[in-house]
Design a protein around this motif. Structure first.
Motif, PDB file in Angstrom:
ATOM      1  N   VAL A   1       0.833  -1.202   0.000  1.00  0.00           N
ATOM      2  CA  VAL A   1       0.000   0.000   0.000  1.00  0.00           C
ATOM      3  C   VAL A   1       0.871   1.256   0.000  1.00  0.00           C
ATOM      4  N   VAL A   2       1.840   1.310   0.903  1.00  0.00           N
ATOM      5  CA  VAL A   2       2.678   2.506   1.029  1.00  0.00           C
ATOM      6  C   VAL A   2       3.535   2.718  -0.218  1.00  0.00           C
ATOM      7  N   LEU A   3       4.262   1.674  -0.631  1.00  0.00           N
ATOM      8  CA  LEU A   3       5.144   1.805  -1.792  1.00  0.00           C
ATOM      9  C   LEU A   3       4.346   1.985  -3.083  1.00  0.00           C
ATOM     10  N   GLY A   4       3.212   1.285  -3.198  1.00  0.00           N
ATOM     11  CA  GLY A   4       2.382   1.437  -4.386  1.00  0.00           C
ATOM     12  C   GLY A   4       1.854   2.847  -4.534  1.00  0.00           C
ATOM     13  N   LEU A   5       1.448   3.455  -3.413  1.00  0.00           N
ATOM     14  CA  LEU A   5       0.957   4.838  -3.448  1.00  0.00           C
ATOM     15  C   LEU A   5       2.066   5.807  -3.836  1.00  0.00           C
TER      16      LEU A   5
ATOM     17  N   LEU B   1       4.885   5.189  -5.471  1.00  0.00           N
ATOM     18  CA  LEU B   1       5.261   4.981  -6.872  1.00  0.00           C
ATOM     19  C   LEU B   1       4.169   5.486  -7.809  1.00  0.00           C
ATOM     20  N   GLY B   2       2.905   5.303  -7.410  1.00  0.00           N
ATOM     21  CA  GLY B   2       1.802   5.804  -8.218  1.00  0.00           C
ATOM     22  C   GLY B   2       1.851   7.306  -8.361  1.00  0.00           C
TER      23      GLY B   2
ATOM     24  N   VAL C   1       8.614  -1.087 -13.215  1.00  0.00           N
ATOM     25  CA  VAL C   1       7.981  -1.384 -11.926  1.00  0.00           C
ATOM     26  C   VAL C   1       7.033  -2.579 -12.044  1.00  0.00           C
ATOM     27  N   PHE C   2       6.323  -2.683 -13.163  1.00  0.00           N
ATOM     28  CA  PHE C   2       5.333  -3.746 -13.317  1.00  0.00           C
ATOM     29  C   PHE C   2       5.957  -5.071 -13.733  1.00  0.00           C
ATOM     30  N   PHE C   3       7.169  -5.047 -14.276  1.00  0.00           N
ATOM     31  CA  PHE C   3       7.782  -6.262 -14.824  1.00  0.00           C
ATOM     32  C   PHE C   3       7.859  -7.420 -13.831  1.00  0.00           C
ATOM     33  N   PRO C   4       8.268  -7.230 -12.567  1.00  0.00           N
ATOM     34  CA  PRO C   4       8.350  -8.384 -11.646  1.00  0.00           C
ATOM     35  C   PRO C   4       7.034  -9.124 -11.486  1.00  0.00           C
ATOM     36  N   THR C   5       5.906  -8.440 -11.666  1.00  0.00           N
ATOM     37  CA  THR C   5       4.609  -9.096 -11.537  1.00  0.00           C
ATOM     38  C   THR C   5       4.434 -10.186 -12.590  1.00  0.00           C
ATOM     39  N   LEU C   6       5.082 -10.021 -13.727  1.00  0.00           N
ATOM     40  CA  LEU C   6       4.921 -10.953 -14.838  1.00  0.00           C
ATOM     41  C   LEU C   6       5.813 -12.193 -14.702  1.00  0.00           C
ATOM     42  N   VAL C   7       6.792 -12.137 -13.830  1.00  0.00           N
ATOM     43  CA  VAL C   7       7.746 -13.236 -13.697  1.00  0.00           C
ATOM     44  C   VAL C   7       7.153 -14.336 -12.822  1.00  0.00           C
ATOM     45  N   SER C   8       7.446 -15.580 -13.157  1.00  0.00           N
ATOM     46  CA  SER C   8       6.970 -16.721 -12.376  1.00  0.00           C
ATOM     47  C   SER C   8       7.404 -16.604 -10.916  1.00  0.00           C
ATOM     48  N   THR C   9       6.471 -16.871 -10.012  1.00  0.00           N
ATOM     49  CA  THR C   9       6.763 -16.788  -8.583  1.00  0.00           C
ATOM     50  C   THR C   9       7.846 -17.782  -8.178  1.00  0.00           C
ATOM     51  N   ILE C  10       7.776 -18.994  -8.717  1.00  0.00           N
ATOM     52  CA  ILE C  10       8.791 -20.005  -8.398  1.00  0.00           C
ATOM     53  C   ILE C  10      10.161 -19.545  -8.882  1.00  0.00           C
TER      54      ILE C  10
ATOM     55  N   VAL D   1      10.737 -10.023  -0.550  1.00  0.00           N
ATOM     56  CA  VAL D   1      10.727 -10.494  -1.941  1.00  0.00           C
ATOM     57  C   VAL D   1       9.302 -10.453  -2.496  1.00  0.00           C
ATOM     58  N   ASP D   2       8.336 -10.844  -1.670  1.00  0.00           N
ATOM     59  CA  ASP D   2       6.931 -10.788  -2.077  1.00  0.00           C
ATOM     60  C   ASP D   2       6.534  -9.360  -2.421  1.00  0.00           C
ATOM     61  N   VAL D   3       6.965  -8.397  -1.614  1.00  0.00           N
ATOM     62  CA  VAL D   3       6.656  -6.992  -1.872  1.00  0.00           C
ATOM     63  C   VAL D   3       7.296  -6.543  -3.184  1.00  0.00           C
ATOM     64  N   TRP D   4       8.570  -6.921  -3.397  1.00  0.00           N
ATOM     65  CA  TRP D   4       9.247  -6.558  -4.648  1.00  0.00           C
ATOM     66  C   TRP D   4       8.477  -7.082  -5.853  1.00  0.00           C
ATOM     67  N   LYS D   5       7.975  -8.302  -5.747  1.00  0.00           N
ATOM     68  CA  LYS D   5       7.260  -8.891  -6.878  1.00  0.00           C
ATOM     69  C   LYS D   5       5.875  -8.295  -7.072  1.00  0.00           C
ATOM     70  N   GLY D   6       5.184  -7.947  -5.979  1.00  0.00           N
ATOM     71  CA  GLY D   6       3.789  -7.554  -6.094  1.00  0.00           C
ATOM     72  C   GLY D   6       3.504  -6.076  -6.077  1.00  0.00           C
ATOM     73  N   VAL D   7       4.506  -5.243  -5.770  1.00  0.00           N
ATOM     74  CA  VAL D   7       4.226  -3.806  -5.656  1.00  0.00           C
ATOM     75  C   VAL D   7       3.862  -3.199  -7.009  1.00  0.00           C
ATOM     76  N   GLY D   8       4.310  -3.811  -8.099  1.00  0.00           N
ATOM     77  CA  GLY D   8       3.976  -3.282  -9.421  1.00  0.00           C
ATOM     78  C   GLY D   8       2.484  -3.318  -9.690  1.00  0.00           C
ATOM     79  N   PHE D   9       1.822  -4.379  -9.251  1.00  0.00           N
ATOM     80  CA  PHE D   9       0.380  -4.483  -9.445  1.00  0.00           C
ATOM     81  C   PHE D   9      -0.344  -3.415  -8.633  1.00  0.00           C
ATOM     82  N   ALA D  10       0.114  -3.209  -7.390  1.00  0.00           N
ATOM     83  CA  ALA D  10      -0.468  -2.151  -6.556  1.00  0.00           C
ATOM     84  C   ALA D  10      -0.254  -0.786  -7.193  1.00  0.00           C
ATOM     85  N   THR D  11       0.917  -0.581  -7.776  1.00  0.00           N
ATOM     86  CA  THR D  11       1.220   0.696  -8.419  1.00  0.00           C
ATOM     87  C   THR D  11       0.288   0.969  -9.594  1.00  0.00           C
ATOM     88  N   VAL D  12       0.011  -0.056 -10.384  1.00  0.00           N
ATOM     89  CA  VAL D  12      -0.894   0.109 -11.532  1.00  0.00           C
ATOM     90  C   VAL D  12      -2.292   0.519 -11.055  1.00  0.00           C
TER      91      VAL D  12
END
Length: 288
Positions: free
Chosen positions: A81-85, A87-88, A105-114, A159-170
């Motif tokens: 929430v904080v970082l997404g706001l 960055l937004g 910023v959005f690219f990590p969201t597209l990468v496989s979680t595994i 790591v979860d935040v790094w991967k998911g903050v792009g979606f929050a930013t969008v």
């Protein structure tokens, strides 16, 4: 065509989607509730009542799983929430390369979680990992990110935040860009600066976006499994075990009915936290 016929005709377009929804979601959900009351294999089942649930709650490390699940969800949700706001706000400003930065910023969201989990496991290695080698270059001794029980869960959460903050930013970008320009023009007339713009316009009027990010990130945190399993498998010890990883370990051991009961409990646990939160945020949004 009568009014009833028009209504039937309109609802008929929903039938294909309803059939798919029933087959993929409703039927498996009810089957899960049923098989949670059985001792089953791929070829046979035996009704045993609530025994699976009683056994599941006797799991010695279940309290750790519940605690870790809640902590993980709160930490990842809050940071997204904080970082997404932030960055937004940054990426809706007057930056000349903001479109490129949005993609980055959005690219990590597209990468496989595994794939992300495996990559960061290597990078966080205490002796040969890139992160600690970089820190040692500056004379800083890095910790054992995934081997220290005190920080392992938070390391995975970062790591979860790094991967998911792009979606929050969008989501925040969409919310901020939907704010009418008249508010900004009125602020300029009143002599307001950047801080006033953020505090009095962007922050309150992007509340629908904030609510969406909170609900999605919190539910995602409560259900998280794949990244944690790829990075630590619940270790060291049980320090990063969450409810989902405990369920998976029971499934691996061949206790299919017990793991199904665990999934039902996880479903109820998420629902009991998510629905009241959603209603609270929605009510606040309406009050605004």
């Amino acid at each position: 065509m009568s009014k009833l016929q028009r209504k039937i005709y309109s609802y008929s377009f929903l039938v294909p989607a309803a059939i798919v929804y029933i087959i993929i979601f409703i039927v498996p959900t009810f089957l899960s509730f049923f098989f949670s009351l059985t001792r089953w294999t791929l070829s046979d089942w035996e009704y045993i009542g609530l025994d699976n649930f009683i056994t599941f709650f006797k799991e010695p490390y279940l309290s750790i799983g519940f605690r870790n699940t809640f902590i993980y969800a709160v930490v990842t949700c809050g940071l997204k929430v904080v970082l997404g706001l932030l960055l937004g706000v940054l990426l809706t400003g007057a930056l000349r390369i903001k479109n490129y930065l949005r993609s980055v910023v959005f690219f990590p969201t597209l990468v496989s979680t595994i794939a992300v989990g495996i990559t960061f496991s290597v990078m966080m290695h205490p002796t040969t990992g890139l992160i600690n080698e970089t820190l040692s270059f500056f004379g800083i001794k890095g910790p054992d990110w995934l081997g220290n029980p005190s920080i392992a869960l938070l390391s995975v959460a970062m790591v979860d935040v790094w991967k998911g903050v792009g979606f929050a930013t969008v989501i925040y970008i969409a919310g901020i860009m939907s704010i009418p320009e008249q508010y900004y023009e009125a602020l300029q007339i009143d002599g307001g600066g950047s801080w006033h713009k953020f505090w009095h316009i962007i922050l309150p009027l992007s509340r629908p976006a904030t609510n969406s990010v909170i609900i999605l990130a919190f539910i995602g945190g409560l259900r998280s499994f794949d990244l944690i399993w790829a990075m630590t498998k619940g270790g060291p010890g049980f320090s990063t075990d969450v409810i989902a990883s405990i369920i998976y370990k029971q499934y691996q051991a061949g206790f299919y009915g017990l793991s199904t009961a665990g999934n039902v409990i996880l479903f109820l646990f998420v629902s009991l936290l998510a629905f009241p939160l959603s209603r609270f945020l929605t009510r606040k949004e309406v009050d605004l």
